[in-house]
Design an enzyme around this catalytic site. Structure first.
Site, PDB file in Angstrom:
ATOM      1  N   GLY A  36       0.723  -1.309   0.109  1.00 36.00           N
ATOM      2  CA  GLY A  36      -0.278  -0.044   0.044  1.00 36.00           C
ATOM      3  C   GLY A  36       0.947   1.172   0.073  1.00 36.00           C
ATOM      4  CG  ASP A  38       5.377   0.970   4.583  1.00 34.82           C
ATOM      5  OD1 ASP A  38       5.325   1.635   5.667  1.00 34.82           O
ATOM      6  OD2 ASP A  38       6.445   0.341   4.328  1.00 34.82           O
ATOM      7  CB  SER A 121      -6.818   2.370   9.506  1.00 36.88           C
ATOM      8  OG  SER A 121      -5.757   2.423  10.648  1.00 36.88           O
TER       9      SER A 121
HETATM   10  P1  ADP Z   1      -3.278   0.470   6.221  1.00 37.78           P
HETATM   11  O1  ADP Z   1      -2.468  -0.699   6.449  1.00 37.78           O
HETATM   12  O2  ADP Z   1      -3.251   1.421   7.154  1.00 37.78           O
HETATM   13  O3  ADP Z   1      -4.802   0.278   5.843  1.00 37.78           O
HETATM   14  P2  ADP Z   1      -2.784   0.751   3.368  1.00 37.78           P
HETATM   15  O4  ADP Z   1      -1.371   1.365   2.962  1.00 37.78           O
HETATM   16  O5  ADP Z   1      -3.258  -0.418   3.165  1.00 37.78           O
HETATM   17  O6  ADP Z   1      -2.717   1.007   4.865  1.00 37.78           O
HETATM   18  O7  ADP Z   1      -4.085   1.906   2.933  1.00 37.78           O
HETATM   19  C1  ADP Z   1      -4.353   2.931   3.599  1.00 37.78           C
HETATM   20  C2  ADP Z   1      -5.145   3.911   2.260  1.00 37.78           C
HETATM   21  O8  ADP Z   1      -4.022   4.523   1.435  1.00 37.78           O
HETATM   22  C3  ADP Z   1      -6.039   3.017   1.310  1.00 37.78           C
HETATM   23  O9  ADP Z   1      -7.276   3.840   1.213  1.00 37.78           O
HETATM   24  C4  ADP Z   1      -5.381   2.923  -0.040  1.00 37.78           C
HETATM   25  O10 ADP Z   1      -6.205   2.824  -1.004  1.00 37.78           O
HETATM   26  C5  ADP Z   1      -4.447   4.181  -0.089  1.00 37.78           C
HETATM   27  N1  ADP Z   1      -3.295   4.143  -0.734  1.00 37.78           N
HETATM   28  C6  ADP Z   1      -2.640   3.066  -1.412  1.00 37.78           C
HETATM   29  N2  ADP Z   1      -1.489   3.664  -2.149  1.00 37.78           N
HETATM   30  C7  ADP Z   1      -1.288   5.066  -2.031  1.00 37.78           C
HETATM   31  C8  ADP Z   1      -0.400   5.916  -2.400  1.00 37.78           C
HETATM   32  N3  ADP Z   1       0.611   5.583  -3.181  1.00 37.78           N
HETATM   33  N4  ADP Z   1      -0.861   7.217  -2.164  1.00 37.78           N
HETATM   34  C9  ADP Z   1      -2.129   7.426  -1.468  1.00 37.78           C
HETATM   35  N5  ADP Z   1      -2.922   6.701  -0.922  1.00 37.78           N
HETATM   36  C10 ADP Z   1      -2.498   5.218  -1.333  1.00 37.78           C
END
Ligand code: ADP
Length: 176
Positions: A36, A38, A121
């Site tokens: 995601g 991270d 989250s």
């Molecule tokens: P968590 O483990 O806290 O749920 P995630 O990374 O899986 O974190 O997802 C958190 C949110 O960020 C989700 O809504 C996802 O769609 C979004 N997301 C994923 N990649 C990116 C990005 N590169 N930039 C912004 N938002 C993102």
């Protein structure tokens, strides 16, 4: 629009590419990498980010830690660990609010004036999006009222649907 509301906005895009002073990473407790947001941030920042993260000893849920941004345009990355959704009765709301609050406190302590948040989250951790968005907007609005140096907060949305929801909640906040 009120003074507070003018400092908040929602944009669609990849948070790793934003040109703001600090971007927030939705990390896991080890701070040693994940998918995601991270994954996108570590890929764009380069391997030095992981090297610094290794020195931090992880991060508790609801807390945040700051590193340099390395290859990113952002000067800092603020890593926060959101709660895993467990149905809503395990303190998830308060822990999510704490993530936003701690990130803004760390930002202010480092004289950051512009910061961007992902929807913490709401991906792998399964927090319901509408509920998380209400908490994100309410908490950030309340905290920046006490942090005048933070002049710009962006909520970075990864789809048009998420953007539409944030805009709706922000518009509602404007009229409070
Ligand atoms: P968590 O483990 O806290 O749920 P995630 O990374 O899986 O974190 O997802 C958190 C949110 O960020 C989700 O809504 C996802 O769609 C979004 N997301 C994923 N990649 C990116 C990005 N590169 N930039 C912004 N938002 C993102």
């Amino acid at each position: 629009m009120t003074g507070q509301a003018m400092r908040l906005s929602a944009v669609e895009g990849d948070i790793a590419r934003l040109s703001v002073e600090a971007i927030v990473n939705a990390a896991n407790a080890s701070l040693l990498g994940g998918g995601g947001v991270d994954g996108a941030i570590h890929r764009a920042a380069g391997p030095q980010l992981l090297e610094e993260c290794r020195t931090l000893g992880g991060c508790a849920t609801g807390d945040a830690k700051l590193t340099a941004g390395y290859g990113l345009q952002a000067r800092y990355v603020i890593h926060t660990v959101g709660p895993v959704w467990q149905g809503g009765t395990a303190g998830e709301d308060a822990l999510l609010a704490s993530c936003y609050r701690r990130c803004l406190e760390l930002a202010a302590a480092h004289a950051v004036t512009s910061i961007a948040f992902p929807a913490i989250s709401t991906g792998a951790y399964g927090f319901p999006l509408a509920r998380a968005t209400d908490i994100a907007v309410a908490t950030v609005s309340a905290v920046i009222a006490t942090q005048p140096a933070i002049t710009r907060v962006q909520f970075v949305c990864f789809s048009r649907e998420v953007l539409a929801l944030y805009r709706q909640v922000l518009a509602r906040t404007d009229h409070d």
